[in-house]
Design a protein around this motif. Structure first.
Motif, PDB file in Angstrom:
ATOM      1  N   ASP A  62      41.018   1.063  -9.110  1.00 21.74           N
ATOM      2  CA  ASP A  62      40.221   2.169  -9.623  1.00 21.74           C
ATOM      3  C   ASP A  62      40.453   3.425  -8.792  1.00 21.74           C
ATOM      4  O   ASP A  62      40.562   3.355  -7.568  1.00 21.74           O
ATOM      5  N   LEU A  63      40.505   4.570  -9.474  1.00 23.90           N
ATOM      6  CA  LEU A  63      40.691   5.825  -8.773  1.00 23.90           C
ATOM      7  C   LEU A  63      40.231   7.001  -9.600  1.00 23.90           C
ATOM      8  O   LEU A  63      39.962   6.870 -10.796  1.00 23.90           O
ATOM      9  N   PHE A  89      41.128   6.833  -4.281  1.00 22.06           N
ATOM     10  CA  PHE A  89      40.825   5.486  -4.726  1.00 22.06           C
ATOM     11  C   PHE A  89      39.372   5.122  -4.437  1.00 22.06           C
ATOM     12  O   PHE A  89      38.808   5.549  -3.434  1.00 22.06           O
ATOM     13  N   ASP A  90      38.773   4.356  -5.327  1.00 22.38           N
ATOM     14  CA  ASP A  90      37.363   3.967  -5.178  1.00 22.38           C
ATOM     15  C   ASP A  90      37.109   3.149  -3.922  1.00 22.38           C
ATOM     16  O   ASP A  90      35.983   3.090  -3.458  1.00 22.38           O
ATOM     17  N   ASP A  91      38.151   2.552  -3.362  1.00 20.67           N
ATOM     18  CA  ASP A  91      37.978   1.786  -2.125  1.00 20.67           C
ATOM     19  C   ASP A  91      38.108   2.669  -0.876  1.00 20.67           C
ATOM     20  O   ASP A  91      38.153   2.186   0.242  1.00 20.67           O
TER      21      ASP A  91
END
Length: 118
Positions: free
Chosen positions: A99-100, A110-112
């Motif tokens: 996810d981004l 990026f979501d992380d």
């Protein structure tokens, strides 16, 4: 050439594709008649040019060896060869997804917590 390429996809479109088992492509892909993919070296510029300011995206890592004759390397931006898939993308060809969002400057976030590419 390379073993993998990448596709930036709207998260909702990718969720629907996963349920169906196949991704038909974005509106741009459908208009052009093929699914646009990017190599690792091309992905950041693709994000900057075409996805700046977009959120709720997924970057899908695609195993090119599973795509057969429908995959064609064609000249595009600056004469670079880009992988274009002249068929729907089978979800089973996806090796990974992440996810981004792409900020207003065109940088992938990026979501992380990761920034940029890779």
């Amino acid at each position: 050439m390379t073993e993998v390429a990448y596709k930036l996809v709207d998260r909702a479109e990718w969720s629907a594709a996963r349920a169906a088992g196949v991704y038909a492509g974005s509106a741009v892909d459908l208009a052009d008649g093929y699914i646009h993919l990017s190599t690792a070296d091309q992905l950041a510029e693709t994000a900057r040019r075409h996805y700046a300011g977009r959120s709720d995206l997924v970057v899908v890592e695609v195993l090119l060896g599973t795509l057969g004759a429908a995959l064609k390397w064609e000249a595009s931006r600056g004469g670079d060869l880009f992988p274009h898939l002249h068929a729907p993308l089978p979800v089973r060809a996806a090796r990974s997804e992440r996810d981004l969002s792409v900020d207003g400057e065109g940088v992938m976030r990026f979501d992380d917590g990761g920034v940029g590419w890779p």
